[in-house]
Write a protein that holds these residues in place. Structure first.
Motif, PDB file in Angstrom:
ATOM      1  N   ALA A 265      41.813   7.232  16.823  1.00  0.00           N
ATOM      2  CA  ALA A 265      40.880   8.152  16.165  1.00  0.00           C
ATOM      3  C   ALA A 265      40.462   9.193  17.192  1.00  0.00           C
ATOM      4  O   ALA A 265      40.072   8.857  18.316  1.00  0.00           O
ATOM      5  N   THR A 266      40.569  10.444  16.819  1.00  0.00           N
ATOM      6  CA  THR A 266      40.140  11.508  17.721  1.00  0.00           C
ATOM      7  C   THR A 266      38.626  11.535  17.824  1.00  0.00           C
ATOM      8  O   THR A 266      37.911  10.942  17.012  1.00  0.00           O
ATOM      9  N   ALA A 267      38.135  12.238  18.832  1.00  0.00           N
ATOM     10  CA  ALA A 267      36.721  12.594  18.836  1.00  0.00           C
ATOM     11  C   ALA A 267      36.456  13.504  17.636  1.00  0.00           C
ATOM     12  O   ALA A 267      37.396  14.102  17.085  1.00  0.00           O
ATOM     13  N   PRO A 268      35.214  13.608  17.169  1.00  0.00           N
ATOM     14  CA  PRO A 268      34.945  14.465  16.013  1.00  0.00           C
ATOM     15  C   PRO A 268      35.412  15.906  16.263  1.00  0.00           C
ATOM     16  O   PRO A 268      35.157  16.490  17.313  1.00  0.00           O
ATOM     17  N   LEU A 269      36.123  16.442  15.276  1.00  0.00           N
ATOM     18  CA  LEU A 269      36.525  17.840  15.293  1.00  0.00           C
ATOM     19  C   LEU A 269      35.441  18.666  14.616  1.00  0.00           C
ATOM     20  O   LEU A 269      34.517  18.117  13.991  1.00  0.00           O
ATOM     21  N   GLN A 273      38.034  22.766  11.834  1.00  0.00           N
ATOM     22  CA  GLN A 273      39.283  22.210  12.333  1.00  0.00           C
ATOM     23  C   GLN A 273      39.800  21.109  11.411  1.00  0.00           C
ATOM     24  O   GLN A 273      40.987  21.084  11.062  1.00  0.00           O
ATOM     25  N   ALA A 274      38.925  20.196  11.034  1.00  0.00           N
ATOM     26  CA  ALA A 274      39.342  19.066  10.203  1.00  0.00           C
ATOM     27  C   ALA A 274      39.826  19.536   8.838  1.00  0.00           C
ATOM     28  O   ALA A 274      40.843  19.061   8.327  1.00  0.00           O
ATOM     29  N   THR A 275      39.114  20.471   8.248  1.00  0.00           N
ATOM     30  CA  THR A 275      39.517  20.991   6.938  1.00  0.00           C
ATOM     31  C   THR A 275      40.836  21.733   7.031  1.00  0.00           C
ATOM     32  O   THR A 275      41.676  21.637   6.122  1.00  0.00           O
ATOM     33  N   ASP A 299      33.219  11.964   9.227  1.00  0.00           N
ATOM     34  CA  ASP A 299      32.638  12.678  10.359  1.00  0.00           C
ATOM     35  C   ASP A 299      33.680  13.549  11.073  1.00  0.00           C
ATOM     36  O   ASP A 299      33.541  13.869  12.252  1.00  0.00           O
ATOM     37  N   ASN A 300      34.733  13.928  10.337  1.00  0.00           N
ATOM     38  CA  ASN A 300      35.708  14.939  10.777  1.00  0.00           C
ATOM     39  C   ASN A 300      36.572  14.513  11.965  1.00  0.00           C
ATOM     40  O   ASN A 300      36.980  15.336  12.781  1.00  0.00           O
ATOM     41  N   ARG A 301      36.884  13.252  12.048  1.00  0.00           N
ATOM     42  CA  ARG A 301      37.902  12.786  12.983  1.00  0.00           C
ATOM     43  C   ARG A 301      39.252  12.773  12.274  1.00  0.00           C
ATOM     44  O   ARG A 301      39.320  12.727  11.039  1.00  0.00           O
ATOM     45  N   LEU A 302      40.320  12.729  13.051  1.00  0.00           N
ATOM     46  CA  LEU A 302      41.634  12.430  12.511  1.00  0.00           C
ATOM     47  C   LEU A 302      41.992  11.018  12.924  1.00  0.00           C
ATOM     48  O   LEU A 302      41.983  10.687  14.118  1.00  0.00           O
ATOM     49  N   LEU A 303      42.264  10.157  11.946  1.00  0.00           N
ATOM     50  CA  LEU A 303      42.795   8.820  12.204  1.00  0.00           C
ATOM     51  C   LEU A 303      44.306   8.909  12.075  1.00  0.00           C
ATOM     52  O   LEU A 303      44.823   9.389  11.055  1.00  0.00           O
ATOM     53  N   PHE A 304      45.026   8.442  13.096  1.00  0.00           N
ATOM     54  CA  PHE A 304      46.478   8.601  13.119  1.00  0.00           C
ATOM     55  C   PHE A 304      47.117   7.315  13.623  1.00  0.00           C
ATOM     56  O   PHE A 304      46.743   6.777  14.659  1.00  0.00           O
ATOM     57  N   GLY A 305      48.107   6.816  12.867  1.00  0.00           N
ATOM     58  CA  GLY A 305      48.837   5.618  13.270  1.00  0.00           C
ATOM     59  C   GLY A 305      50.298   5.727  12.924  1.00  0.00           C
ATOM     60  O   GLY A 305      50.751   6.704  12.322  1.00  0.00           O
ATOM     61  N   GLY A 306      51.034   4.717  13.296  1.00  0.00           N
ATOM     62  CA  GLY A 306      52.445   4.717  12.948  1.00  0.00           C
ATOM     63  C   GLY A 306      53.308   3.846  13.826  1.00  0.00           C
ATOM     64  O   GLY A 306      54.405   3.460  13.443  1.00  0.00           O
ATOM     65  N   GLY A 335      46.351  17.662  23.532  1.00  0.00           N
ATOM     66  CA  GLY A 335      45.281  17.380  24.475  1.00  0.00           C
ATOM     67  C   GLY A 335      43.971  16.947  23.848  1.00  0.00           C
ATOM     68  O   GLY A 335      42.992  16.728  24.572  1.00  0.00           O
ATOM     69  N   VAL A 336      43.917  16.784  22.533  1.00  0.00           N
ATOM     70  CA  VAL A 336      42.673  16.382  21.875  1.00  0.00           C
ATOM     71  C   VAL A 336      42.206  15.031  22.416  1.00  0.00           C
ATOM     72  O   VAL A 336      43.015  14.148  22.743  1.00  0.00           O
ATOM     73  N   GLU A 337      40.902  14.863  22.534  1.00  0.00           N
ATOM     74  CA  GLU A 337      40.369  13.594  23.016  1.00  0.00           C
ATOM     75  C   GLU A 337      40.579  12.498  21.970  1.00  0.00           C
ATOM     76  O   GLU A 337      40.273  12.692  20.782  1.00  0.00           O
ATOM     77  N   LEU A 338      41.113  11.369  22.405  1.00  0.00           N
ATOM     78  CA  LEU A 338      41.279  10.206  21.537  1.00  0.00           C
ATOM     79  C   LEU A 338      40.179   9.213  21.901  1.00  0.00           C
ATOM     80  O   LEU A 338      40.241   8.540  22.928  1.00  0.00           O
TER      81      LEU A 338
END
Length: 429
Positions: A265-269, A273-275, A299-306, A335-338
């Motif tokens: 999960a990223t830090a909040p964008l 940005q999130a939209t 809260d505008n994070r991106l959750l990413f898995g795979g 470079g986004v904070e995870l």
């Protein structure tokens, strides 16, 4: 394989639910109950709630915490269908009976949307799922499913999204086309599980954490289950342990293979940005064999898995292992904070078909193969209805034969990993 803990893993979900994580007492002494459910994940919680609401005395035993394993750590994508897709189900059951299972899946999608309001909890549910194609040659899989879903299974709401329209859905050049399903959606799985647990207790059910079931045996007209500090006698026993069944029932355990998966999960964008990343706020998957999946949080994070590991372990640095995949999809996030990175285990069956059945008054639910948010609810309805005297839907699941993995305890995982290496290669050419 068995693992347990007194705390949830340090995931985004545990962070978002910090004010809801209450400790439940371990089982002490002896207890009698109508139905004993082992495992407080989605399968066990849905089953227990339906039975408690029907007037049964229900007890749930959990070795760690409510939704400590996959149910509290997964991608939160409530996608219609099963990991195996429909062909194996139709081959095993015929079209009419497979259609009944599919109708049950659509019921589960509707029921999941209704549960929070019915039981007064919030799980951050958002509608919409977009299934995408990375490779041009796999775009036809989208259109073929759209046609099949409508003409064979009565699911006619799917919308094909050509490449030119994809920017309205996902800000990535990686995808060739998409298929939108308005009946799918996404949610916070740990909030869902905690809401179900509270509803069970309001209905009179009991949940004991830190109460690993060490053994069970038939006794008289029921079952006796022993824990480290107590014992429960039940008329009916439900095993809802999935990847953590382990030595409690070696025969059933041999039909599933624990596989490690992980996400970040990223830090909040910023809201902008999130939209911009996901304008429709839908969850997204692709049709690669080793797929990526991602979604926005409230809260505008991106959750990413795979990622997945067929030998069951986890990367030493999950964030570092996942970052290249995330930045491949969204170069603009380089470079986004995870802020969070975590993993867990899913339970694969050999044919990726669910393993749900009964033997007398012993029932089990397992083998969702990484696709469990909706199938656990459908399976729980089948099991709870059978316990209440209506076994027809469970009989459908019992028509799906799931054998043991070849190679036994020590070779099953390496053999499966070698087989999947071919599919990984096929994803890249």
């Amino acid at each position: 394989m068995f693992q347990q803990s007194t705390r949830h893993v340090d995931s985004y979900y545990a962070h978002s639910c910090a004010d809801r994580l209450v400790d439940r007492a371990a089982l002490e002494g002896e207890q009698d109950t109508d139905v004993l459910v082992i495992g407080a994940g989605f399968s066990g919680l849905h089953t227990a709630l339906r039975l408690a609401l029907a007037g049964k005395r229900v007890t749930v035993l959990e070795a760690s915490r409510v939704a400590w394993a996959a149910s509290g750590r997964n991608g939160g994508q409530a996608i219609l269908g099963w990991s195996c897709d429909m062909p194996p189900l139709e081959a095993a059951l015929g079209h009419e009976r497979a259609r009944r299972l599919w109708d049950g899946m659509r019921w589960a999608a509707r029921e999941l949307r209704a549960l929070p309001a019915r039981h007064d909890f919030e799980c951050d549910y958002r509608p919409g799922h977009l299934w995408t194609s990375v490779m041009p040659r796999r775009v036809n899989l989208l259109t073929e499913w759209q046609h099949e879903a409508s003409h064979k299974w009565g699911h006619d709401g799917l919308q094909f999204i050509p490449r030119a329209q994809l920017p309205q859905w996902v800000a990535s050049e990686r995808y060739q086309a998409g298929l939108f399903d308005p009946e799918g959606g996404h949610l916070n799985p740990l909030k869902l599980a905690l809401g179900l647990a509270a509803a069970i207790e309001r209905a009179g059910g009991r949940i004991h954490e830190q109460s690993q079931a060490l053994s069970y045996r038939e006794e008289g007209n029921g079952y006796v289950v022993n824990t480290g500090r107590g014992r429960v006698r039940a008329d009916v026993l439900v095993l809802a342990c999935n990847a953590y069944l382990d030595r409690l029932d070696p025969k059933l355990s041999s039909c599933v293979l624990p596989v490690g998966t992980y996400q970040v999960a990223t830090a909040p964008l910023t809201e902008q940005q999130a939209t911009a990343l996901l304008p429709g706020n839908v969850c997204v998957t692709d049709n690669q064999f080793v797929l990526d999946y991602f979604r926005r949080t409230p809260d505008n994070r991106l959750l990413f898995g795979g990622g997945c590991t067929y030998l069951g372990g986890m990367p030493r640095d999950i964030a570092a292992a996942t970052r290249p995949c995330l930045e491949r999809v969204f170069p603009q996030l380089k470079g986004v904070e995870l802020e969070f990175a975590w993993g867990g285990h899913i339970d694969l069956t050999l044919k990726r078909t669910p393993d749900i059945g009964r033997r007398g008054d012993l029932y089990w639910l397992q083998g969702y193969s990484g696709h469990g948010v909706l199938p656990t609810l459908a399976g729980a309805r089948a099991v709870s209805d059978a316990i209440l005297g209506q076994p027809d839907e469970l009989a459908l699941y019992q028509g799906l034969i799931n054998g043991s993995f070849p190679g036994g305890k020590y070779m099953a995982a390496p053999l499966e990993a070698m087989g999947k290496a071919w599919y990984r290669l096929r994803d890249s050419v």
